[in-house]
Design a protein around this motif. Structure first.
Motif, PDB file in Angstrom:
ATOM      1  N   HIS A   1       0.791  -1.239   0.000  1.00  0.00           N
ATOM      2  CA  HIS A   1       0.000   0.000   0.000  1.00  0.00           C
ATOM      3  C   HIS A   1       0.822   1.287   0.000  1.00  0.00           C
ATOM      4  O   HIS A   1       0.243   2.367  -0.101  1.00  0.00           O
ATOM      5  N   ARG A   2       2.123   1.180   0.170  1.00  0.00           N
ATOM      6  CA  ARG A   2       2.999   2.356   0.192  1.00  0.00           C
ATOM      7  C   ARG A   2       2.487   3.422   1.164  1.00  0.00           C
ATOM      8  O   ARG A   2       2.199   3.132   2.305  1.00  0.00           O
ATOM      9  N   CYS A   3       2.335   4.659   0.696  1.00  0.00           N
ATOM     10  CA  CYS A   3       1.982   5.766   1.595  1.00  0.00           C
ATOM     11  C   CYS A   3       0.565   5.665   2.147  1.00  0.00           C
ATOM     12  O   CYS A   3       0.225   6.367   3.101  1.00  0.00           O
ATOM     13  N   SER A   4      -0.261   4.838   1.560  1.00  0.00           N
ATOM     14  CA  SER A   4      -1.595   4.635   2.124  1.00  0.00           C
ATOM     15  C   SER A   4      -1.501   3.864   3.435  1.00  0.00           C
ATOM     16  O   SER A   4      -2.417   3.917   4.261  1.00  0.00           O
ATOM     17  N   PHE A   5      -0.391   3.150   3.605  1.00  0.00           N
ATOM     18  CA  PHE A   5      -0.138   2.457   4.872  1.00  0.00           C
ATOM     19  C   PHE A   5       0.489   3.418   5.873  1.00  0.00           C
ATOM     20  O   PHE A   5      -0.056   3.678   6.936  1.00  0.00           O
ATOM     21  N   MET A   6       1.637   3.959   5.563  1.00  0.00           N
ATOM     22  CA  MET A   6       2.268   4.979   6.403  1.00  0.00           C
ATOM     23  C   MET A   6       3.272   5.763   5.579  1.00  0.00           C
ATOM     24  O   MET A   6       3.647   5.346   4.478  1.00  0.00           O
ATOM     25  N   SER A   7       3.699   6.892   6.107  1.00  0.00           N
ATOM     26  CA  SER A   7       4.634   7.743   5.373  1.00  0.00           C
ATOM     27  C   SER A   7       5.987   7.060   5.224  1.00  0.00           C
ATOM     28  O   SER A   7       6.357   6.178   6.004  1.00  0.00           O
ATOM     29  N   TYR A   8       6.718   7.476   4.196  1.00  0.00           N
ATOM     30  CA  TYR A   8       8.068   6.949   3.994  1.00  0.00           C
ATOM     31  C   TYR A   8       8.929   7.176   5.230  1.00  0.00           C
ATOM     32  O   TYR A   8       9.704   6.307   5.637  1.00  0.00           O
ATOM     33  N   GLN A   9       8.801   8.369   5.833  1.00  0.00           N
ATOM     34  CA  GLN A   9       9.645   8.714   6.976  1.00  0.00           C
ATOM     35  C   GLN A   9       9.376   7.804   8.172  1.00  0.00           C
ATOM     36  O   GLN A   9      10.305   7.314   8.814  1.00  0.00           O
ATOM     37  N   LEU A  10       8.099   7.595   8.462  1.00  0.00           N
ATOM     38  CA  LEU A  10       7.757   6.761   9.612  1.00  0.00           C
ATOM     39  C   LEU A  10       8.182   5.316   9.375  1.00  0.00           C
ATOM     40  O   LEU A  10       8.689   4.647  10.287  1.00  0.00           O
ATOM     41  N   TYR A  11       7.986   4.833   8.164  1.00  0.00           N
ATOM     42  CA  TYR A  11       8.414   3.466   7.840  1.00  0.00           C
ATOM     43  C   TYR A  11       9.923   3.323   8.050  1.00  0.00           C
ATOM     44  O   TYR A  11      10.391   2.368   8.681  1.00  0.00           O
ATOM     45  N   TYR A  12      10.676   4.280   7.542  1.00  0.00           N
ATOM     46  CA  TYR A  12      12.138   4.249   7.674  1.00  0.00           C
ATOM     47  C   TYR A  12      12.547   4.285   9.146  1.00  0.00           C
ATOM     48  O   TYR A  12      13.417   3.525   9.588  1.00  0.00           O
ATOM     49  N   ASP A  13      11.911   5.171   9.912  1.00  0.00           N
ATOM     50  CA  ASP A  13      12.294   5.347  11.314  1.00  0.00           C
ATOM     51  C   ASP A  13      12.088   4.069  12.122  1.00  0.00           C
ATOM     52  O   ASP A  13      12.964   3.653  12.888  1.00  0.00           O
ATOM     53  N   ILE A  14      10.922   3.442  11.969  1.00  0.00           N
ATOM     54  CA  ILE A  14      10.636   2.271  12.806  1.00  0.00           C
ATOM     55  C   ILE A  14      11.461   1.069  12.361  1.00  0.00           C
ATOM     56  O   ILE A  14      11.976   0.318  13.198  1.00  0.00           O
ATOM     57  N   GLN A  15      11.606   0.877  11.060  1.00  0.00           N
ATOM     58  CA  GLN A  15      12.434  -0.241  10.600  1.00  0.00           C
ATOM     59  C   GLN A  15      13.885  -0.052  11.045  1.00  0.00           C
ATOM     60  O   GLN A  15      14.580  -1.022  11.378  1.00  0.00           O
ATOM     61  N   THR A  16      14.346   1.185  11.069  1.00  0.00           N
ATOM     62  CA  THR A  16      15.709   1.459  11.531  1.00  0.00           C
ATOM     63  C   THR A  16      15.841   1.179  13.025  1.00  0.00           C
ATOM     64  O   THR A  16      16.870   0.673  13.491  1.00  0.00           O
ATOM     65  N   THR A  17      14.798   1.492  13.785  1.00  0.00           N
ATOM     66  CA  THR A  17      14.794   1.202  15.222  1.00  0.00           C
ATOM     67  C   THR A  17      14.905  -0.300  15.473  1.00  0.00           C
ATOM     68  O   THR A  17      15.659  -0.748  16.345  1.00  0.00           O
ATOM     69  N   VAL A  18      14.150  -1.079  14.713  1.00  0.00           N
ATOM     70  CA  VAL A  18      14.206  -2.537  14.846  1.00  0.00           C
ATOM     71  C   VAL A  18      15.596  -3.048  14.468  1.00  0.00           C
ATOM     72  O   VAL A  18      16.194  -3.875  15.175  1.00  0.00           O
ATOM     73  N   LYS A  19      16.110  -2.557  13.372  1.00  0.00           N
ATOM     74  CA  LYS A  19      17.451  -2.958  12.925  1.00  0.00           C
ATOM     75  C   LYS A  19      18.487  -2.677  14.005  1.00  0.00           C
ATOM     76  O   LYS A  19      19.334  -3.533  14.316  1.00  0.00           O
ATOM     77  N   ASN A  20      18.429  -1.485  14.593  1.00  0.00           N
ATOM     78  CA  ASN A  20      19.408  -1.109  15.607  1.00  0.00           C
ATOM     79  C   ASN A  20      19.333  -2.021  16.829  1.00  0.00           C
ATOM     80  O   ASN A  20      20.360  -2.351  17.433  1.00  0.00           O
ATOM     81  N   ALA A  21      18.122  -2.431  17.197  1.00  0.00           N
ATOM     82  CA  ALA A  21      17.969  -3.323  18.353  1.00  0.00           C
ATOM     83  C   ALA A  21      18.716  -4.633  18.123  1.00  0.00           C
ATOM     84  O   ALA A  21      19.411  -5.137  19.021  1.00  0.00           O
ATOM     85  N   PHE A  22      18.602  -5.188  16.929  1.00  0.00           N
ATOM     86  CA  PHE A  22      19.288  -6.444  16.631  1.00  0.00           C
ATOM     87  C   PHE A  22      20.800  -6.243  16.572  1.00  0.00           C
ATOM     88  O   PHE A  22      21.567  -7.094  17.047  1.00  0.00           O
ATOM     89  N   PHE A  23      21.237  -5.138  16.001  1.00  0.00           N
ATOM     90  CA  PHE A  23      22.677  -4.860  15.940  1.00  0.00           C
ATOM     91  C   PHE A  23      23.260  -4.694  17.344  1.00  0.00           C
ATOM     92  O   PHE A  23      24.317  -5.256  17.662  1.00  0.00           O
ATOM     93  N   CYS A  24      22.581  -3.907  18.172  1.00  0.00           N
ATOM     94  CA  CYS A  24      23.116  -3.641  19.509  1.00  0.00           C
ATOM     95  C   CYS A  24      23.125  -4.897  20.374  1.00  0.00           C
ATOM     96  O   CYS A  24      24.050  -5.104  21.170  1.00  0.00           O
TER      97      CYS A  24
END
Length: 421
Positions: A248-271
């Motif tokens: 759904h792309r932006c109909s689901f959520m904004s690009y920025q919010l998608y990037y932010d949360i996926q990056t948060t998840v990624k960082n948790a696994f890295f740390c």
């Protein structure tokens, strides 16, 4: 350890901020702090557009080296973006800020733009699309959340239309109410022979929303979860969000919010992988309560004078750190904070590791296994939806190496970095 306190007029661009951050990290290393205190693992921001762009440039420079001690574990997390900065520093976002409203000022456009957090997204008239084009917004939720025994219409209105959109506890309560609603309506949701087609379609979409929210919220507030359960849940969120965004792309959520949360998840696994290499017997905690305490004590020192000059800010930060030092040596003197009590709803805004009951020993979590379990949980949820399976054929999508959680459409393009996205 506050490293830098600098006033800003918000005219700095990403290049300016990149230089500041790079210089600060360099000073940390050259001063010997990396040896005496420890290397920098990640850089966290609240989602400011300038910080995001600067952080992206600095901390997603190159793929993780095969010689890295982290590689053997993280390479088995299919779909995880493995790009880092120098010294394997990763980008992160404050999880409380991604739950609420965020905004930034665009100098080029001379206007205030809003990038919605999860709750702002849900509360907006445009809402969120997850399943077969069905829109879930504040009006839809108002119709259904009143079915909960604990909420009347007035209480639901306060959740959906708060006086202060930045109110984190209210955001948490709204998300928990959606989760609780789906638990109460599980029988109706599973009834495929329902004659009320519209209601059944709404409930199915709200159930997907509930699963998405639960997978990203509970790892930060459910103090009974083990570290393995937390990472499994974050993996589930990552796979669910990827699927909905891919469909759904932006109909689901904004690009920025998608990037932010996926990056948060990624960082948790890295740390966590870094902690396992450093000391697998030590606890690993998701959260930033010390920063919240420093902010609150700095604000408290000013009394009724909440505004202060740069010089006063430095003095207050120093005084706040002195208070912290006293309470660390004599914890019995710390009166605590009413918002730290989990008996109050707003307590979830200030959970710390001392309150966590689940097993959070770093070495007790098998990262690839937790990631795989999250993948399977997401598939179990998505298989009941009306989405085309092509959007959650993860093995086929990730096999090429061009698509990952931060590159949902490949082409080596990160979404949400440019202000025009």
């Amino acid at each position: 350890y506050p490293l830098l306190a600098a006033p800003t007029c918000k005219t700095e661009d990403a290049t300016d901020m990149e230089k500041i951050l790079a210089h600060m990290i360099q000073c940390w290393s050259t001063s010997g702090a990396a040896v005496s205190v420890g290397p920098i693992w990640s850089f966290a921001t609240d989602g400011d557009v300038t910080h995001r762009a600067a952080g992206h440039r600095l901390f997603l420079k190159a793929p993780l080296s095969e010689d890295s001690p982290l590689y053997g574990s993280l390479i088995n997390l299919t779909g995880l973006n493995l790009f880092t900065g120098e010294g394997e520093v990763t980008l992160d976002f404050d999880f409380k800020h991604i739950f609420k409203c965020k905004s930034f000022f665009s100098q080029r456009a001379s206007c205030l733009k809003f990038h919605a957090g999860i709750c702002t997204l849900i509360r907006s008239p445009a809402g969120i699309v997850l399943n077969n084009g069905r829109v879930i917004n504040s009006m839809v939720l108002l119709c259904y959340l009143v079915w909960l025994p604990a909420y009347d219409e007035e209480a639901v209105v306060k959740l959906l239309y708060p006086d202060v959109p930045q109110d984190v506890p209210r955001a948490m309560e709204l998300m928990q109410a959606i989760i609780e609603f789906c638990k109460h309506q599980q029988h109706t949701i599973n009834d495929s022979f329902s004659t009320d087609i519209d209601t059944h379609a709404d409930l199915n979409s709200i159930a997907l929303l509930s699963a998405l929210i639960e997978s990203i919220l509970l790892p930060f507030i459910d103090v009974t979860m083990s570290l393995s359960d937390q990472m499994k849940s974050l993996s589930c969120y990552s796979h669910l969000a990827f699927t909905f965004f891919h469909a759904h792309r932006c109909s689901f959520m904004s690009y920025q919010l998608y990037y932010d949360i996926q990056t948060t998840v990624k960082n948790a696994f890295f740390c966590l992988a870094k902690q396992q290499c450093l000391d697998p017997h030590a606890p690993f905690f998701l959260g930033d309560d010390p920063l919240e305490l420093l902010f609150s004590r700095t604000h408290m020192i000013g009394g009724h004078n909440s505004a202060f000059s740069y010089a006063q800010a430095l003095d207050r930060i120093g005084a706040a750190k002195d208070i912290d030092s006293v309470f660390k040596r004599r914890p019995e003197l710390d009166p605590g904070h009413r918002r730290l009590k989990l008996t109050q709803q707003e307590g979830v805004d200030h959970i710390n590791r001392g309150l966590w009951k689940g097993d959070i020993t770093a070495g007790h979590c098998d990262l690839p296994f937790s990631w795989c379990l999250g993948h399977e949980s997401a598939l179990a949820i998505l298989s009941k939806s009306q989405l085309d399976p092509i959007h959650y054929s993860f093995t086929d999508l990730f096999n090429s190496g061009e698509i990952d959680m931060l590159h949902p459409f490949g082409e080596n393009k990160y979404l949400g970095i440019n202000t025009d996205d």
